[in-house]
Design a protein around this motif. Structure first.
Motif, PDB file in Angstrom:
ATOM      1  N   TRP A 108       4.382   7.956   7.652  1.00 37.63           N
ATOM      2  CA  TRP A 108       4.851   7.019   8.684  1.00 37.63           C
ATOM      3  C   TRP A 108       3.776   6.015   9.064  1.00 37.63           C
ATOM      4  CZ3 TRP A 108       9.556   5.755  10.248  1.00 37.63           C
ATOM      5  CH2 TRP A 108      10.607   6.618   9.925  1.00 37.63           C
ATOM      6  N   TRP A 109       2.531   6.433   9.132  1.00 38.05           N
ATOM      7  CA  TRP A 109       1.424   5.524   9.443  1.00 38.05           C
ATOM      8  C   TRP A 109       1.296   4.462   8.348  1.00 38.05           C
ATOM      9  CZ3 TRP A 109      -1.563   3.567  12.988  1.00 38.05           C
ATOM     10  CH2 TRP A 109      -2.793   3.011  12.671  1.00 38.05           C
ATOM     11  N   GLY A 110       1.316   4.896   7.086  1.00 33.88           N
ATOM     12  CA  GLY A 110       1.256   3.953   5.973  1.00 33.88           C
ATOM     13  C   GLY A 110       2.420   2.980   5.995  1.00 33.88           C
ATOM     14  N   TRP A 111       3.634   3.512   6.225  1.00 34.55           N
ATOM     15  CA  TRP A 111       4.827   2.663   6.288  1.00 34.55           C
ATOM     16  C   TRP A 111       4.695   1.626   7.406  1.00 34.55           C
ATOM     17  CZ3 TRP A 111       8.201   2.137  10.399  1.00 34.55           C
ATOM     18  CH2 TRP A 111       9.353   1.384  10.136  1.00 34.55           C
ATOM     19  N   PHE A 112       4.244   2.049   8.564  1.00 32.71           N
ATOM     20  CA  PHE A 112       4.086   1.151   9.713  1.00 32.71           C
ATOM     21  C   PHE A 112       3.114   0.009   9.378  1.00 32.71           C
ATOM     22  CE2 PHE A 112       1.717   0.048  13.612  1.00 32.71           C
ATOM     23  CZ  PHE A 112       2.745  -0.515  14.330  1.00 32.71           C
ATOM     24  N   LEU A 113       1.982   0.335   8.775  1.00 30.75           N
ATOM     25  CA  LEU A 113       1.004  -0.695   8.437  1.00 30.75           C
ATOM     26  C   LEU A 113       1.495  -1.610   7.310  1.00 30.75           C
ATOM     27  CD1 LEU A 113      -2.283   1.303   8.858  1.00 30.75           C
ATOM     28  CD2 LEU A 113      -1.368  -0.472  10.351  1.00 30.75           C
ATOM     29  N   ILE A 114       2.240  -1.050   6.364  1.00 28.49           N
ATOM     30  CA  ILE A 114       2.838  -1.894   5.322  1.00 28.49           C
ATOM     31  C   ILE A 114       3.816  -2.870   5.954  1.00 28.49           C
ATOM     32  CG2 ILE A 114       4.487  -1.868   3.395  1.00 28.49           C
ATOM     33  CD1 ILE A 114       3.079   0.726   2.458  1.00 28.49           C
ATOM     34  N   ARG A 115       4.635  -2.388   6.871  1.00 27.04           N
ATOM     35  CA  ARG A 115       5.602  -3.273   7.545  1.00 27.04           C
ATOM     36  C   ARG A 115       4.878  -4.381   8.301  1.00 27.04           C
ATOM     37  NH1 ARG A 115       9.773  -4.402   5.747  1.00 27.04           N
ATOM     38  NH2 ARG A 115      10.663  -5.006   7.726  1.00 27.04           N
ATOM     39  N   LEU A 116       3.744  -4.059   8.893  1.00 24.17           N
ATOM     40  CA  LEU A 116       2.987  -5.079   9.633  1.00 24.17           C
ATOM     41  C   LEU A 116       2.308  -6.089   8.716  1.00 24.17           C
ATOM     42  CD1 LEU A 116       1.145  -3.094  12.455  1.00 24.17           C
ATOM     43  CD2 LEU A 116       3.034  -4.705  12.710  1.00 24.17           C
ATOM     44  N   GLY A 117       1.728  -5.616   7.616  1.00 27.90           N
ATOM     45  CA  GLY A 117       0.850  -6.482   6.848  1.00 27.90           C
ATOM     46  C   GLY A 117       1.334  -6.977   5.505  1.00 27.90           C
ATOM     47  N   ALA A 118       2.390  -6.405   4.970  1.00 31.99           N
ATOM     48  CA  ALA A 118       2.767  -6.753   3.601  1.00 31.99           C
ATOM     49  C   ALA A 118       3.661  -7.985   3.500  1.00 31.99           C
ATOM     50  CB  ALA A 118       3.434  -5.556   2.922  1.00 31.99           C
ATOM     51  N   ARG A 119       4.017  -8.576   4.594  1.00 32.13           N
ATOM     52  CA  ARG A 119       4.851  -9.788   4.580  1.00 32.13           C
ATOM     53  C   ARG A 119       4.215 -10.861   3.698  1.00 32.13           C
ATOM     54  NH1 ARG A 119       9.466 -12.024   4.745  1.00 32.13           N
ATOM     55  NH2 ARG A 119      10.123 -10.902   6.573  1.00 32.13           N
ATOM     56  N   PHE A 120       2.880 -10.992   3.774  1.00 28.95           N
ATOM     57  CA  PHE A 120       2.183 -12.018   2.999  1.00 28.95           C
ATOM     58  C   PHE A 120       2.322 -11.763   1.501  1.00 28.95           C
ATOM     59  CE2 PHE A 120      -0.078 -11.592   7.073  1.00 28.95           C
ATOM     60  CZ  PHE A 120       0.242 -12.840   7.602  1.00 28.95           C
ATOM     61  N   ALA A 121       2.188 -10.502   1.084  1.00 24.63           N
ATOM     62  CA  ALA A 121       2.342 -10.156  -0.335  1.00 24.63           C
ATOM     63  C   ALA A 121       3.776 -10.395  -0.790  1.00 24.63           C
ATOM     64  CB  ALA A 121       1.942  -8.699  -0.571  1.00 24.63           C
ATOM     65  N   TRP A 122       4.740 -10.053   0.047  1.00 22.42           N
ATOM     66  CA  TRP A 122       6.153 -10.270  -0.282  1.00 22.42           C
ATOM     67  C   TRP A 122       6.420 -11.761  -0.484  1.00 22.42           C
ATOM     68  CZ3 TRP A 122      10.245  -7.335  -1.595  1.00 22.42           C
ATOM     69  CH2 TRP A 122      11.524  -7.905  -1.508  1.00 22.42           C
ATOM     70  N   ASP A 123       5.958 -12.575   0.462  1.00 24.44           N
ATOM     71  CA  ASP A 123       6.168 -14.024   0.375  1.00 24.44           C
ATOM     72  C   ASP A 123       5.458 -14.618  -0.844  1.00 24.44           C
ATOM     73  OD1 ASP A 123       7.689 -13.897   2.682  1.00 24.44           O
ATOM     74  OD2 ASP A 123       6.086 -14.623   3.987  1.00 24.44           O
ATOM     75  N   ARG A 124       4.263 -14.118  -1.153  1.00 23.56           N
ATOM     76  CA  ARG A 124       3.508 -14.607  -2.320  1.00 23.56           C
ATOM     77  C   ARG A 124       4.285 -14.306  -3.605  1.00 23.56           C
ATOM     78  NH1 ARG A 124      -0.946 -11.963  -1.488  1.00 23.56           N
ATOM     79  NH2 ARG A 124      -0.386 -10.213  -2.803  1.00 23.56           N
ATOM     80  N   GLU A 125       4.854 -13.121  -3.718  1.00 16.46           N
ATOM     81  CA  GLU A 125       5.638 -12.763  -4.905  1.00 16.46           C
ATOM     82  C   GLU A 125       6.895 -13.619  -5.014  1.00 16.46           C
ATOM     83  OE1 GLU A 125       4.930 -10.999  -7.524  1.00 16.46           O
ATOM     84  OE2 GLU A 125       2.995 -10.418  -6.704  1.00 16.46           O
ATOM     85  N   ARG A 126       7.574 -13.891  -3.896  1.00 18.34           N
ATOM     86  CA  ARG A 126       8.775 -14.740  -3.933  1.00 18.34           C
ATOM     87  C   ARG A 126       8.397 -16.131  -4.421  1.00 18.34           C
ATOM     88  NH1 ARG A 126       9.137 -10.520  -2.865  1.00 18.34           N
ATOM     89  NH2 ARG A 126       9.510 -10.571  -5.065  1.00 18.34           N
ATOM     90  N   LYS A 127       7.285 -16.664  -3.922  1.00 18.62           N
ATOM     91  CA  LYS A 127       6.855 -18.006  -4.338  1.00 18.62           C
ATOM     92  C   LYS A 127       6.478 -18.022  -5.814  1.00 18.62           C
ATOM     93  CE  LYS A 127       3.646 -21.668  -3.111  1.00 18.62           C
ATOM     94  NZ  LYS A 127       2.542 -22.095  -2.248  1.00 18.62           N
ATOM     95  N   LYS A 128       5.746 -17.005  -6.279  1.00 21.78           N
ATOM     96  CA  LYS A 128       5.358 -16.927  -7.685  1.00 21.78           C
ATOM     97  C   LYS A 128       6.589 -16.848  -8.580  1.00 21.78           C
ATOM     98  CE  LYS A 128       2.806 -13.386  -8.644  1.00 21.78           C
ATOM     99  NZ  LYS A 128       2.010 -12.264  -9.126  1.00 21.78           N
ATOM    100  N   ASN A 129       7.600 -16.079  -8.178  1.00 24.23           N
ATOM    101  CA  ASN A 129       8.818 -15.934  -8.979  1.00 24.23           C
ATOM    102  C   ASN A 129       9.631 -17.232  -9.024  1.00 24.23           C
ATOM    103  OD1 ASN A 129       8.221 -13.319  -9.624  1.00 24.23           O
ATOM    104  ND2 ASN A 129       9.433 -12.437  -7.996  1.00 24.23           N
TER     105      ASN A 129
END
Length: 132
Positions: A108-129
């Motif tokens: 749950w701790w890992g999931w919470f931090l991923i939800r907080l911080g991974a938006r940038f990685a998600w957006d970067r992958e969408r732009k690259k694709n």
């Protein structure tokens, strides 16, 4: 997605990787996981940095217990097979599965931090694709 012991099934056998010079890892064989009846496949030779978790989370999470979850998560961020929310939830479910699974707090701790911080990685992958 409800959490039960039957939620995640590793179909292909354990994760097998080799560490590359830059610290990333290459899958030595394909990886197949079934999550809630949906098959997720990561091809052999896939390169992953296994850095789904931000550095802060490593204080409370044993990274060796969430390696499989990290590989699956990295692949799903690249493929957009699921939404970001679903992908992050899959990370938590996979982290809680298997014989060397993370405990409840680590997942749950890992999931919470991923939800907080991974938006940038998600957006970067969408732009690259979109550019490819």
């Amino acid at each position: 997605m409800a959490e039960t012991d039957q939620t995640v099934t590793l179909v292909s056998g354990p994760l097998q990787t080799e560490r590359l010079a830059d610290g990333s890892r290459r899958l030595l064989r394909h990886l197949v996981v079934n999550v809630h009846g949906k098959e997720i496949m990561v091809p052999s030779n896939y390169i992953t940095d296994s850095r789904s978790l931000p550095g802060l989370s490593q204080l409370l999470t044993d990274c060796s217990r969430v390696d499989l979850a990290g590989v699956i998560h990295d692949r799903l961020y690249e493929t957009s097979q699921f939404t970001r929310c679903e992908t992050d939830t899959i990370w938590r479910l996979v982290a809680r599965s298997g014989s060397s699974r993370a405990n409840w707090l680590q997942a749950w701790w890992g999931w919470f931090l991923i939800r907080l911080g991974a938006r940038f990685a998600w957006d970067r992958e969408r732009k690259k694709n979109r550019l490819s």
